[in-house]
Design a protein around this motif. Structure first.
Motif, short mmCIF file in Angstrom:
data_model
loop_
_atom_site.label_atom_id
_atom_site.label_comp_id
_atom_site.label_asym_id
_atom_site.label_seq_id
_atom_site.Cartn_x
_atom_site.Cartn_y
_atom_site.Cartn_z
N ALA A 487 0.82 -1.22 0.00
CA ALA A 487 0.00 0.00 0.00
C ALA A 487 0.85 1.27 0.00
O ALA A 487 0.32 2.37 0.01
N GLY A 488 2.18 1.10 0.00
CA GLY A 488 3.06 2.26 -0.04
C GLY A 488 3.38 2.86 1.32
O GLY A 488 3.93 3.96 1.40
N ASP A 489 3.09 2.14 2.41
CA ASP A 489 3.37 2.64 3.76
C ASP A 489 4.66 2.03 4.30
O ASP A 489 5.21 1.09 3.74
N ASP A 490 5.10 2.56 5.46
CA ASP A 490 6.23 1.95 6.16
C ASP A 490 5.83 0.58 6.69
O ASP A 490 4.67 0.37 7.04
N PHE A 491 6.81 -0.33 6.77
CA PHE A 491 6.54 -1.63 7.37
C PHE A 491 6.30 -1.45 8.87
O PHE A 491 7.12 -0.87 9.57
N SER A 492 5.20 -2.00 9.37
CA SER A 492 4.91 -1.96 10.79
C SER A 492 4.26 -3.29 11.16
O SER A 492 3.09 -3.52 10.89
N VAL A 493 5.08 -4.15 11.76
CA VAL A 493 4.63 -5.51 12.06
C VAL A 493 5.02 -5.86 13.49
O VAL A 493 6.17 -5.67 13.89
N GLY A 494 4.06 -6.36 14.25
CA GLY A 494 4.36 -6.75 15.63
C GLY A 494 4.87 -5.59 16.44
O GLY A 494 5.71 -5.76 17.31
N PHE A 495 4.36 -4.38 16.15
CA PHE A 495 4.75 -3.16 16.84
C PHE A 495 6.22 -2.80 16.59
O PHE A 495 6.81 -2.03 17.34
N ILE A 496 6.80 -3.34 15.54
CA ILE A 496 8.17 -3.02 15.16
C ILE A 496 8.15 -2.44 13.75
O ILE A 496 7.41 -2.91 12.89
N ARG A 497 8.97 -1.43 13.51
CA ARG A 497 9.07 -0.84 12.17
C ARG A 497 10.35 -1.30 11.49
O ARG A 497 11.39 -1.46 12.14
N TYR A 498 10.24 -1.48 10.19
CA TYR A 498 11.37 -1.93 9.37
C TYR A 498 11.55 -0.98 8.20
O TYR A 498 10.58 -0.47 7.63
N ARG A 499 12.80 -0.77 7.81
CA ARG A 499 13.10 0.12 6.68
C ARG A 499 13.34 -0.65 5.38
O ARG A 499 13.28 -0.07 4.31
N HIS A 500 13.69 -1.91 5.49
CA HIS A 500 14.04 -2.68 4.30
C HIS A 500 13.14 -3.91 4.18
O HIS A 500 12.90 -4.60 5.17
N GLY A 501 12.68 -4.16 2.98
CA GLY A 501 11.86 -5.35 2.77
C GLY A 501 11.12 -5.29 1.45
O GLY A 501 11.22 -4.34 0.66
N LEU A 502 10.36 -6.34 1.19
CA LEU A 502 9.53 -6.45 0.00
C LEU A 502 8.08 -6.43 0.42
O LEU A 502 7.65 -7.25 1.24
N GLY A 503 7.32 -5.47 -0.11
CA GLY A 503 5.91 -5.38 0.20
C GLY A 503 5.08 -6.00 -0.92
O GLY A 503 5.05 -5.49 -2.04
N THR A 504 4.42 -7.11 -0.63
CA THR A 504 3.66 -7.82 -1.66
C THR A 504 2.26 -8.13 -1.14
O THR A 504 1.85 -7.64 -0.09
N HIS A 505 1.52 -8.93 -1.92
CA HIS A 505 0.14 -9.25 -1.56
C HIS A 505 -0.15 -10.68 -2.01
O HIS A 505 0.23 -11.11 -3.10
N ALA A 506 -0.79 -11.43 -1.12
CA ALA A 506 -1.14 -12.81 -1.50
C ALA A 506 -2.23 -12.77 -2.58
O ALA A 506 -3.07 -11.88 -2.58
N ASN A 507 -2.17 -13.68 -3.49
CA ASN A 507 -1.14 -14.68 -3.69
C ASN A 507 0.00 -14.05 -4.50
O ASN A 507 -0.24 -13.28 -5.41
N SER A 508 1.23 -14.45 -4.21
CA SER A 508 2.34 -13.85 -4.94
C SER A 508 3.48 -14.84 -5.10
O SER A 508 3.63 -15.79 -4.32
#
Length: 598
Positions: A487-508
């Protein structure tokens, strides 16, 4: 009964031992808090500057330094450059850079704890309030969030200013001769300390003869600080970058500073916007009006101080001027942030330091000091971990209201008389000061927990998968995003933010061609916080063979770091399969890193 140690009685020795133990508690707690906050990711931009400048000093010395920071702290960066070379540090990770650059800040924090502790021992207030102030100093959330958490050094110059103001207490102070050198040192460390010029201006006239003599050591200090740059034939360049070019570097009304201009005009607006045109005409820009307002405030502070100096010479109580010094310092540091254009989020920091001494030395309002601390804290946290654009305007109005309340309390003390009486009674309630302090401290710790930035450092023989181009991408919704969610937002998972990664959507299905020279692949997987209805499974294939798969995962869940053996593999495939409808199946491959053979 007398025991050793000169003429000290057993009671005296027990009292001193208790005080020493109490002071050590504050110091040790502060050390642990600083080290804990040092583990946070920090602010990329500023840490990047430290890294770049340390490397400049490593390779080119003072003569090749091109940074825009005042000279005193550049000397520490030079020391950092030498330490990095001796210790063999690559300076690639944030924690290495922060650990080196903020060492002076952590030691200065301990110095302030000691100063405040000594001052509170002479303070005729309840033990509860005394402990409250000492704990607020030791675990001050503004100090921790700005220094070891952010990676900035604002505490150092502000502490120098505070020591200078302490030296000015009473005209007979034996340390009065240090006032001009100390303020000179503060300006050579951080140009924003110019905010205190009106205060040191009237202090200068308190003991004019001594002040004139103190110019001599100030000149000696100035020569000592600037000499290495002069030898490197870079003196004019350093001074121009630090004190001239920075003035016009950000021609904005406010840059993430929740002050007057943020409240009425918003963030990042140009400082040439016109305000009050009917009163001031074409010259009525935010820049000019802001400078005029602070100039008027400075003149008022300076004039009142000079009047009190005159009264002191006529025999007035010296405590009146001693108290006014801190009220004036807090007025200038807070007003500097509230009314001037071009302010940054951290420029309220100095007010949080002065606020503590304002309580102890001027018997100032504790609620006002806590509100100043809260304003400074929120300004930092909104940029550092909170990242909430919608919070700026409310915070800006809140900052303005706190400043108005402080000015009213300082210049019309009867305004909050009843509130102060109630506050003093509340402070006497057993356990309440500690409960309030706990709430104040929980704010940054909870915020850092809720929006903690992950440590994503890599080694010399590693490369981020996000730097490679995939050979094939297929996904059922949206498109693959690099270093952002689908969706073009920052990664925010498990109350932790990440700067690097791949943002995708199932199924992929995402495929990469490798050269077979990688031995390991490490990563985390997680589902976005906002994907509460999503449900999916992650899988990794090497040359068509399943290497790993996750369990069922839904919104906010994250897998611990996975490390896979990929020796000899030439095709790496990342798969996300939906376990139901694909609505909100926002999937993230977090900090994916490939490790080469050494």
């Amino acid at each position: 009964m007398k025991l050793g140690h000169g003429n000290l009685s057993a009671t005296d020795l027990a009292g001193r031992k208790g005080q020493f133990s109490e002071l050590n508690t504050y110091l040790i707690a502060s050390v642990f808090a600083n080290l804990f906050c040092l583990l946070s990711y920090g602010y990329d931009g500023d840490i990047g500057y430290w890294r770049e400048w340390i490397r400049q000093l490593q390779t080119q010395g003072y003569g090749g330094f091109e940074g825009n920071y005042p000279p005193v702290y550049v000397h520490w960066l030079w020391v950092c450059a030498k330490l990095a070379s001796v210790l063999g540090l690559s300076l690639e990770t944030h924690i290495e850079v922060k650990a080196l650059s903020v060492i002076p800040v952590m030691f200065v924090h301990l110095l302030i704890i000691r100063l405040v502790y000594d001052l509170t021992q002479k303070w005729t207030v309840s033990p509860e309030k005394r402990k409250f102030i000492n704990w607020l100093t030791a675990l001050n959330p503004v100090f921790l969030s700005d220094g070891p958490m952010w990676g900035q050094v604002d505490l150092f110059p502000t502490a120098v200013v505070a020591v200078g103001l302490l030296a000015a207490h009473s005209a007979s102070s034996r340390y009065f001769i240090l006032i001009v050198p100390l303020y000179c040192l503060a300006l050579l460390t951080k140009f924003q300390m110019i905010a205190f010029a009106p205060v040191f201006g009237f202090i200068f006239f308190r003991q004019l003869k001594i002040s004139l003599i103190s110019i001599i050591p100030a000149i000696f200090l100035l020569v000592l600080v600037l000499l290495p740059f002069a030898v490197g034939k870079n003196l004019l360049g350093v001074l121009d970058n630090a004190y001239v070019k920075t003035l016009g570097q950000y021609p904005l009304a406010t840059m993430y500073a929740a002050n007057t201009w943020m409240a009425f005009y918003g963030n990042m607006q140009p400082d040439n916007l016109r305000v009050l045109p009917l009163l001031l005409g074409e010259a009525a820009t935010i820049k000019n009006v802001g400078i005029l307002l602070f100039a008027l405030l400075s003149i008022a502070v300076f004039s009142k101080g000079c009047y009190l100096v005159y009264q002191e010479r006529k025999g007035a109580d010296v405590s009146t001027l001693d108290s006014y010094i801190w009220r004036a310092a807090l007025t200038c540091s807070f007003g500097f942030f509230i009314v001037l254009p071009g302010m940054h989020e951290r420029y309220l920091f100095s007010a949080s330091v002065i606020a503590i001494f304002y309580i102890v030395r001027a018997n100032g309002s504790l609620p006002i000091a806590l509100l100043v601390t809260l304003c400074a804290l929120l300004n930092i946290l909104i940029v550092l971990p909170l990242r909430g654009d919608e919070l700026w305007k409310p915070l800006a109005f809140f900052s303005c209201l706190v400043f108005a309340a402080f000015m009213l309390d300082s210049w019309w003390p009867r305004a909050f008389h009843k509130a102060k009486v109630i506050g003093r009674r509340l402070m006497e309630i057993k356990g309440l000061p500690e409960a309030i302090l706990l709430c104040v401290l929980v704010v940054p710790l909870a915020a850092e927990k809720y929006f903690f930035w992950a440590n994503e450092s890599i080694r010399d023989n590693e490369i981020r998968l996000t730097e490679l181009q995939p050979t094939s991408v297929r996904q059922d919704w949206g498109r693959l995003n690099i270093n952002k969610t689908v969706a073009g937002d920052d990664f925010s998972v498990g109350f932790i933010r990440y700067r690097h990664g791949l943002g995708t959507h199932a199924n992929s299905r995402i495929e990469y061609s490798l050269d077979g020279n990688y031995e390991a692949f490490r990563f985390r997987v997680g589902v976005n916080e906002d994907s509460r209805n999503g449900s999916m499974r992650f899988e990794v294939y090497g040359d068509g063979k399943l290497l790993w798969k996750s369990g069922r995962m839904s919104g906010g869940e994250i897998e611990g770091e996975v490390i896979l053996n990929i020796k000899g593999i030439t095709k790496l495939t990342l798969v996300v399969n939906s376990l139901g409808p694909i609505n909100s199946d926002h999937a993230n491959w977090l900090n994916p890193v490939l490790r080469r053979y050494r």
